[in-house]
Each structure stands twice: as structure tokens, then as C-alpha cells.
Design a protein around this motif. Structure first.
Motif, PDB file in Angstrom:
ATOM      1  N   LEU A  18      -7.186  -3.639  -5.924  1.00 14.57           N
ATOM      2  CA  LEU A  18      -7.000  -3.529  -4.484  1.00 14.57           C
ATOM      3  C   LEU A  18      -7.948  -2.487  -3.895  1.00 14.57           C
ATOM      4  CD1 LEU A  18      -3.099  -3.608  -4.098  1.00 14.57           C
ATOM      5  CD2 LEU A  18      -4.707  -5.521  -4.096  1.00 14.57           C
ATOM      6  N   TYR A  19      -8.093  -1.375  -4.608  1.00  9.13           N
ATOM      7  CA  TYR A  19      -8.975  -0.309  -4.136  1.00  9.13           C
ATOM      8  C   TYR A  19     -10.442  -0.694  -4.289  1.00  9.13           C
ATOM      9  CZ  TYR A  19      -4.693   2.427  -4.142  1.00  9.13           C
ATOM     10  OH  TYR A  19      -3.417   2.878  -3.894  1.00  9.13           O
ATOM     11  N   GLY A  66       9.269   2.980  -9.402  1.00  8.94           N
ATOM     12  CA  GLY A  66       9.939   4.044  -8.683  1.00  8.94           C
ATOM     13  C   GLY A  66      10.253   3.760  -7.232  1.00  8.94           C
ATOM     14  N   PHE A  67      10.438   2.490  -6.862  1.00  2.82           N
ATOM     15  CA  PHE A  67      10.840   2.193  -5.493  1.00  2.82           C
ATOM     16  C   PHE A  67      11.804   1.019  -5.491  1.00  2.82           C
ATOM     17  CE2 PHE A  67       7.012  -0.314  -6.233  1.00  2.82           C
ATOM     18  CZ  PHE A  67       7.332  -1.555  -5.731  1.00  2.82           C
ATOM     19  N   TRP A  95       0.820  -1.207   0.000  1.00  2.00           N
ATOM     20  CA  TRP A  95       0.000   0.000   0.000  1.00  2.00           C
ATOM     21  C   TRP A  95       0.859   1.265   0.000  1.00  2.00           C
ATOM     22  CZ3 TRP A  95      -4.877  -0.085  -1.301  1.00  2.00           C
ATOM     23  CH2 TRP A  95      -5.661  -1.213  -1.041  1.00  2.00           C
ATOM     24  N   ASP A  96       1.968   1.235   0.712  1.00  2.18           N
ATOM     25  CA  ASP A  96       2.806   2.432   0.814  1.00  2.18           C
ATOM     26  C   ASP A  96       3.368   2.877  -0.523  1.00  2.18           C
ATOM     27  OD1 ASP A  96       2.377   2.619   3.513  1.00  2.18           O
ATOM     28  OD2 ASP A  96       4.375   1.950   4.124  1.00  2.18           O
ATOM     29  N   VAL A  97       3.668   1.925  -1.423  1.00  2.00           N
ATOM     30  CA  VAL A  97       4.328   2.296  -2.679  1.00  2.00           C
ATOM     31  C   VAL A  97       3.346   2.635  -3.789  1.00  2.00           C
ATOM     32  CG1 VAL A  97       6.344   0.896  -2.120  1.00  2.00           C
ATOM     33  CG2 VAL A  97       4.519  -0.097  -3.524  1.00  2.00           C
ATOM     34  N   VAL A 142      -0.734   8.041 -10.631  1.00  4.34           N
ATOM     35  CA  VAL A 142      -1.291   7.230 -11.719  1.00  4.34           C
ATOM     36  C   VAL A 142      -0.681   5.837 -11.759  1.00  4.34           C
ATOM     37  CG1 VAL A 142      -1.932   9.221 -13.122  1.00  4.34           C
ATOM     38  CG2 VAL A 142       0.350   8.221 -13.372  1.00  4.34           C
ATOM     39  N   ASP A 143       0.530   5.665 -11.210  1.00  3.35           N
ATOM     40  CA  ASP A 143       1.129   4.336 -11.197  1.00  3.35           C
ATOM     41  C   ASP A 143       0.295   3.363 -10.357  1.00  3.35           C
ATOM     42  OD1 ASP A 143       3.232   5.037 -12.819  1.00  3.35           O
ATOM     43  OD2 ASP A 143       4.559   5.549 -11.157  1.00  3.35           O
ATOM     44  N   GLY A 144      -0.477   3.891  -9.422  1.00  4.55           N
ATOM     45  CA  GLY A 144      -1.320   3.040  -8.596  1.00  4.55           C
ATOM     46  C   GLY A 144      -2.454   2.388  -9.360  1.00  4.55           C
TER      47      GLY A 144
END
Length: 292
Positions: free
Chosen positions: A153-154, A249-250, A139-141, A145-147
Motif C-alpha cells: 500500500l505504501y 490489535g483492533f 489506513w487508520d489501523v 511494525v504491524d503495518g
């Protein structure tokens, strides 16, 4: 329709009040339990399980709420929490006489494996996560828009009613969407196996949604408590992931090292369904983990 792993015996084992898991069993020697992901069943391990069973006892269950396992009504947020599902797996292994065992999970099964490893460090001897991360880190990452890659999940985090109704309106399109976009080799999931996955998912919409809903509530709370307490996975851990960490990006390996001090982190070039797309690489990684 393919629904069983060749050479495996199938049993139903009671693991909690009113809950029995369907499990495929084969082999002898030190035990390992293999947990499937979404939108799949235990069949995703059909290649890997046969190989590992040559010299290990291999247990391959359908998780509670999936496949041929029981699908209890979610009476509260704990019914499908990964803590509850992890307790199922510990009870399953004990039913076969194993107080300690190795555990590997893919996707949703990885979340169950991680939670079992944190809750039962004296039971889980080795842990493997295939294309998954601890719930709180997932969830943290996800942001911006990448989400959108994790829209499901949402959706399934919403209160009971709407997600189930929307998915039930076109279940094959919904579940099939992930089978289509998450893999890099369509031949890795043949038509008969795909049909088995879709049929199992159609029959389990409320419990699948409850599993995902728990990850936005109870599972987060459990992970945050461990993070605050500084708890980590004490056993050797192998993580197999696609190279999606840098793309989003992580630093996936860096996040994992916070949870697993004894970590072997590997990037695979296959898609998400790595036990089906790259079974030889998965087998190799599991065998190397089991001798650490």
C-alpha cells in the motif's frame, strides 16, 4: 490456460467514455454483481458465480485496469478512484437493464463495492465485503511494525514512476508474493489460474498501481467526507473476514458497525482468498444476505 468461467457468456460493455469492461454473465432472476480483488481477475469467483447463477442473474466483470477490461491512462487522481470504478459498475448493471442490484466485492473489489454503496444507496440493494474494510479505516489501523503486512500500500502510494519501475523489474515475484502468503490452501488457486492471474497483472502494472495510489489520495478524501457527514451504508451488509482484526490489535467488527448499521459480520478460518478457499461458506453467506 483457464481464462473463463464455464457456462458464462462473455461480453464487453462500455461504461464510460473510452472505457469498456469485460464481463461474464449467466443466470436469471434478481441481479448480483461480483467484484474481484488483487492480484486477481473475475476468475476468483469461478466457484461462487456458478452456484449463485442457479437462481440469480450474475455479472462478474474485470474491474477497470484489470484483466481483459480497458486500462485508461490515469490522467488525474479520479481515473482509478473507487468512486469512478463504482460508477463503472452502476453503468454496467444499467446496460443489462438493472437499476437496482446486489453487490459483493473482495479486497479491492470490496473497496469499490463500499464506495458504490455509499454513493448509490438507492441502487445497491445488498452489499457484501470479503476481507476488506473502508479505505480510511484500513489506513487508520496500520501503524508500527504491524503495518509491514501492507507494505505494498505504501509502495504504490508513491508518485508515478518509481513503483511502476520496481514492480516491472520482477512482476511475477511481486504479484506472486501475495498469492503465496495471503492464502492458507495453495491448492485453492491451481497452477493454471495462478498463471492467468500473473499474466493479467504483468499486463496491467500502471493501472494496478494507479488503483492503489488512488486509495492513498482520492479515496481517503471521499471516505473522510462521508465520515464527517455521518453517511453510512443503508442496505443490509454482510462482512466476511479472516480473524486478523484481533491479531493486529483492533476491533474490525466495531469499525464496520460505524459504517453499516444493518451488519452481519462473520469470521472465516480460511485465508484471504476466501471465494476460492471456502466457496461453500461464501455462497451460504451471500444467499443469506440476499433474503434479508
Amino acid at each position: 490456460m483457464t481464462s473463463r468461467i464455464p457456462g458464462f457468456d462473455y461480453q464487453r460493455v462500455t461504461v464510460a467514455d473510452g472505457v469498456a469492461l469485460s464481463v461474464a454473465v449467466a443466470g436469471s432472476g434478481s441481479p448480483i454483481v461480483l467484484l474481484h480483488g488483487f492480484p486477481q481477475t473475475h476468475l476468483m469467483w469461478r466457484h461462487v458465480a456458478v452456484d449463485i447463477a442457479a437462481d440469480h442473474t450474475v455479472l462478474v466483470p474485470d474491474l477497470r485496469g484489470y484483466g481483459d477490461s480497458d486500462k485508461p491512462v490515469a490522467v488525474d487522481g479520479e481515473t482509478y478512484s473507487k468512486r469512478t470504478m463504482g460508477n463503472d459498475i452502476v453503468a454496467l448493471a444499467r446496460a443489462f437493464g438493472f437499476d437496482r442490484f446486489a453487490l459483493a466485492g473482495h479486497d479491492r473489489g470490496a473497496l469499490v463495492a463500499i464506495r458504490a454503496g455509499l454513493d448509490h444507496p438507492d441502487v445497491i440493494t445488498h452489499l457484501a465485503s470479503l476481507d476488506g474494510m473502508p479505505t480510511v479505516e484500513t489506513w487508520d489501523v496500520l501503524h508500527g511494525v504491524d503495518g509491514a503486512i501492507a507494505f505494498h500500500l505504501y509502495l504504490m502510494a508513491q508518485p508515478e514512476g518509481l513503483p511502476e519501475q520496481l514492480i516491472a523489474g520482477s512482476p511475477d515475484a511481486f504479484f506472486g508474493h501475495f498469492l503465496d502468503i495471503w492464502g492458507k490452501n495453495p491448492q485453492a488457486v491451481p497452477a493454471e489460474v495462478r498463471a492467468a492471474y500473473l499474466a493479467a497483472s504483468r499486463a496491467a502494472i500502471p493501472s494496478i498501481v494507479a488503483d492503489f495510489r488512488a486509495s492513498a489520495h482520492a479515496d481517503i478524501a471521499h471516505d473522510l467526507a462521508d465520515r464527517e457527514a455521518g453517511n453510512t451504508l443503508r442496505m443490509p451488509v454482510t462482512v466476511l473476514q479472516q480473524d486478523w482484526g484481533s491479531a493486529l490489535g483492533f476491533d474490525a467488527e466495531g469499525l464496520w458497525r460505524k459504517w453499516a448499521p444493518d451488519l452481519d459480520h462473520r469470521l472465516l478460518t480460511c485465508g484471504h482468498f476466501m471465494a476460492e478457499e471456502a466457496p461453500a461458506e461464501v455462497v451460504r453467506a451471500l444467499r443469506e444476505l440476499l433474503v434479508r
